[in-house]
Design a protein around this motif. Sequence first.
Motif, short mmCIF file in Angstrom:
data_model
loop_
_atom_site.label_atom_id
_atom_site.label_comp_id
_atom_site.label_asym_id
_atom_site.label_seq_id
_atom_site.Cartn_x
_atom_site.Cartn_y
_atom_site.Cartn_z
N GLY A 24 0.82 -1.07 -0.08
CA GLY A 24 -0.05 0.09 -0.05
C GLY A 24 0.85 1.23 0.06
O GLY A 24 0.50 2.19 -0.82
N GLY A 27 2.41 1.52 -3.27
CA GLY A 27 1.23 1.51 -4.18
C GLY A 27 0.79 2.98 -4.27
O GLY A 27 0.33 3.39 -5.54
N ARG A 31 1.30 5.53 -7.62
CA ARG A 31 0.14 6.18 -8.42
C ARG A 31 0.29 7.65 -8.41
O ARG A 31 -0.12 8.29 -9.25
CB ARG A 31 -0.98 5.53 -7.65
N LEU A 56 5.16 -3.41 -8.68
CA LEU A 56 3.82 -2.69 -8.98
C LEU A 56 4.06 -1.77 -10.35
O LEU A 56 3.19 -1.73 -10.91
CB LEU A 56 3.68 -1.41 -7.79
N PHE A 211 -8.42 -10.69 -3.12
CA PHE A 211 -7.27 -9.98 -2.60
C PHE A 211 -7.68 -9.55 -1.16
O PHE A 211 -8.35 -8.76 -0.87
CB PHE A 211 -6.75 -8.88 -3.49
N TYR A 213 -6.26 -10.70 3.44
CA TYR A 213 -5.41 -10.65 4.27
C TYR A 213 -5.42 -11.99 4.88
O TYR A 213 -6.65 -12.67 4.90
CB TYR A 213 -5.51 -9.69 5.56
N THR A 237 -5.45 -13.44 -6.40
CA THR A 237 -4.26 -12.72 -6.68
C THR A 237 -2.95 -13.45 -5.70
O THR A 237 -3.19 -14.16 -4.88
CB THR A 237 -4.33 -11.32 -5.97
N PRO A 263 -0.52 -14.39 -11.39
CA PRO A 263 0.76 -13.81 -10.89
C PRO A 263 0.72 -12.39 -10.19
O PRO A 263 -0.46 -11.84 -10.33
CB PRO A 263 1.57 -13.84 -12.15
N PHE A 264 1.62 -11.89 -9.69
CA PHE A 264 1.50 -10.39 -9.32
C PHE A 264 1.65 -9.58 -10.54
O PHE A 264 2.29 -9.73 -11.22
CB PHE A 264 2.68 -10.03 -8.39
N VAL A 265 0.52 -8.96 -10.63
CA VAL A 265 0.38 -8.01 -12.04
C VAL A 265 0.91 -6.52 -11.68
O VAL A 265 0.69 -6.10 -10.60
CB VAL A 265 -0.94 -7.97 -12.61
N GLN A 267 0.45 -2.65 -11.46
CA GLN A 267 -0.58 -1.79 -11.16
C GLN A 267 -1.82 -1.68 -11.98
O GLN A 267 -2.87 -1.69 -11.94
CB GLN A 267 -0.03 -0.60 -10.54
N GLY A 284 -6.83 -3.48 2.18
CA GLY A 284 -6.14 -2.48 2.22
C GLY A 284 -6.61 -1.20 1.81
O GLY A 284 -7.76 -0.83 2.58
N GLU A 285 -6.03 -0.52 1.08
CA GLU A 285 -6.44 0.99 0.96
C GLU A 285 -6.51 1.41 -0.54
O GLU A 285 -7.57 1.64 -0.96
CB GLU A 285 -5.46 1.66 1.80
N ALA A 288 -8.83 -1.11 -2.66
CA ALA A 288 -10.29 -0.83 -2.19
C ALA A 288 -10.49 0.44 -2.93
O ALA A 288 -11.68 0.39 -3.42
CB ALA A 288 -10.45 -0.66 -0.73
O1 TRH Z 1 -0.80 -4.46 -0.08
P1 TRH Z 1 -1.90 -3.68 1.11
O2 TRH Z 1 -2.39 -4.43 2.10
O3 TRH Z 1 -1.03 -2.37 1.81
C1 TRH Z 1 -1.43 -1.77 2.69
C2 TRH Z 1 -0.09 -1.46 3.47
O4 TRH Z 1 0.01 -2.71 4.41
C3 TRH Z 1 -0.23 -0.33 4.53
O5 TRH Z 1 0.63 -0.13 5.33
C4 TRH Z 1 -1.51 -0.06 4.94
O6 TRH Z 1 -1.73 1.18 5.79
C5 TRH Z 1 -2.55 -0.08 4.10
O7 TRH Z 1 -2.58 -1.36 3.29
C6 TRH Z 1 -3.93 0.01 4.64
O8 TRH Z 1 -3.08 -3.29 0.11
P2 TRH Z 1 -3.36 -1.78 -0.71
O9 TRH Z 1 -3.21 -0.41 0.16
O10 TRH Z 1 -4.71 -2.14 -1.28
O11 TRH Z 1 -2.21 -2.06 -1.75
C7 TRH Z 1 -2.20 -2.91 -2.80
C8 TRH Z 1 -1.41 -2.43 -3.84
O12 TRH Z 1 -0.79 -3.40 -4.65
C9 TRH Z 1 -2.34 -1.89 -4.75
O13 TRH Z 1 -1.68 -0.31 -5.42
C10 TRH Z 1 -2.63 -2.47 -5.82
C11 TRH Z 1 -1.38 -3.21 -5.95
N1 TRH Z 1 -1.47 -4.53 -6.59
C12 TRH Z 1 -0.99 -4.93 -7.97
O14 TRH Z 1 -0.53 -3.88 -8.49
N2 TRH Z 1 -0.99 -6.12 -8.41
C13 TRH Z 1 -1.31 -7.19 -7.93
O15 TRH Z 1 -1.34 -8.28 -8.34
C14 TRH Z 1 -2.05 -6.94 -6.53
C15 TRH Z 1 -2.31 -8.40 -5.69
C16 TRH Z 1 -1.95 -5.90 -5.81
#
Ligand code: TRH
Length: 389
Positions: A24, A27, A31, A56, A211, A213, A237, A263-265, A267, A284-285, A288
């Motif tokens: 996050g 991410g 962005r 990302l 996706f 926890y 995911t 796979p991990f894709v 952003q 996450g944030e 969402a």
């Molecule tokens: O990964 P997150 O759980 O991250 C965060 C951090 O833990 C942070 O410290 C906390 O404060 C926050 O959550 C609430 O979830 P988030 O925020 O949704 O971020 C995931 C990012 O990963 C998002 O930009 C989308 C990206 N992503 C990809 O680009 N490709 C993928 O395959 C996946 C699964 C995610």
Amino acid sequence: MPAVQKAVTYLDIDIFCRVIDNFGDAGVMWRLARALRAEGYAVRLIIDDPTTLCALAGCDSHTPIEKIGSNESIEVCLWEKDWDTASCPLLPASVVIEGFACRLPSDYQAKMAKTSPAWFNIDYFSAEDWIENCHLVPSIDPSSGLIKTNYFPGVTEKSGGLIIEKDYEHNRHRLIFGSGFKADEKDYEHNRHLFLMKQPKDTNTLRVLFFAYPYGPIEKIAQALCEAKRSIELSVTQCEAGQLLAQAVSKQINSRVTVNSLPFVSQKDFDHLLWSSDIVFIRGEDSAARAMIAGVPFLWHIYHQDDDVHMLKLRALEGRFENCFEDKALFKKWSQLQEAMNEGEFDPDIFSDLIDGLDQWKKASECFSKKIKAIGSLAEKLSEQIKKI
Ligand code: TRH
């Protein structure tokens, strides 16, 4: 006489990002870096964990840090560990963005006292009321006397909004009506799973993206998916919870769930997954926020915080959503299932009712997406603030 073209000078922006956990932190800042670049700023992203950023950005894991941002014309630079205690060679940009109050290197901050850049802290997203009173509130840094403006992403007019890329609608339209993942076809093996998401499916089948926890009610979710009246194409995911769910589903007998392990894709491709899905479990944030913008029906597995603060955040978002649901009974079911999921429960019957009401659920999600888009993009709103200073 030929018209003299006025030279355009763009401001430079430094964005500082410390990766605390997961994806996050990087991410949101990646962005933001892309969105501010699209606003015309020269952007340098200073980050302490390039590996997370690389994933990302869709780069190969061996990509040198200085190349990570090259396709986006963003300079990416390593936040060296000793900058926190010793000198930092960077000179401050005209605008400095601190991601999630990450504390700037003290030497860099001392230099800022001489150049007085515009300084913003970008905080965590929330739909709660109180952020409206804190958004754009300046605070004075006691050591330098500089003013730092707190910026709160949110979903209301008085908040800082969410990042919506200038080409968001264009890209979405391309995926739905056009060539989709074509750009990546050369790398078919890696993207095989994404192609599957783009294939037409029979109308009774639901595409569900997952996706979340690992501490969620994974077994109960697996059971609810397997008991659903419709066939489900489940795309998990690449995350621990995804693996756990895939295992739990494989243990269920006679289920009509097929599992696609993604796979991990990048952003950008993550948006494609959202646009191709009927229902998403999201965490996450940032992801969402992306589901909200996409207007896809979602269940939010929110990041756990002490003292159950996360439940207040969850309920605040539900409160903002309520008016978008024409069917109030369905709204209650959605909130009930989502809250229960965040407290370790998942009722298959309520999930089944939500699937029955999917058209209404989708309508509500699209209504909320429209509301968010009407507020404007965070990058444009932040840019307005930058120009005022
Ligand atoms: O990964 P997150 O759980 O991250 C965060 C951090 O833990 C942070 O410290 C906390 O404060 C926050 O959550 C609430 O979830 P988030 O925020 O949704 O971020 C995931 C990012 O990963 C998002 O930009 C989308 C990206 N992503 C990809 O680009 N490709 C993928 O395959 C996946 C699964 C995610």
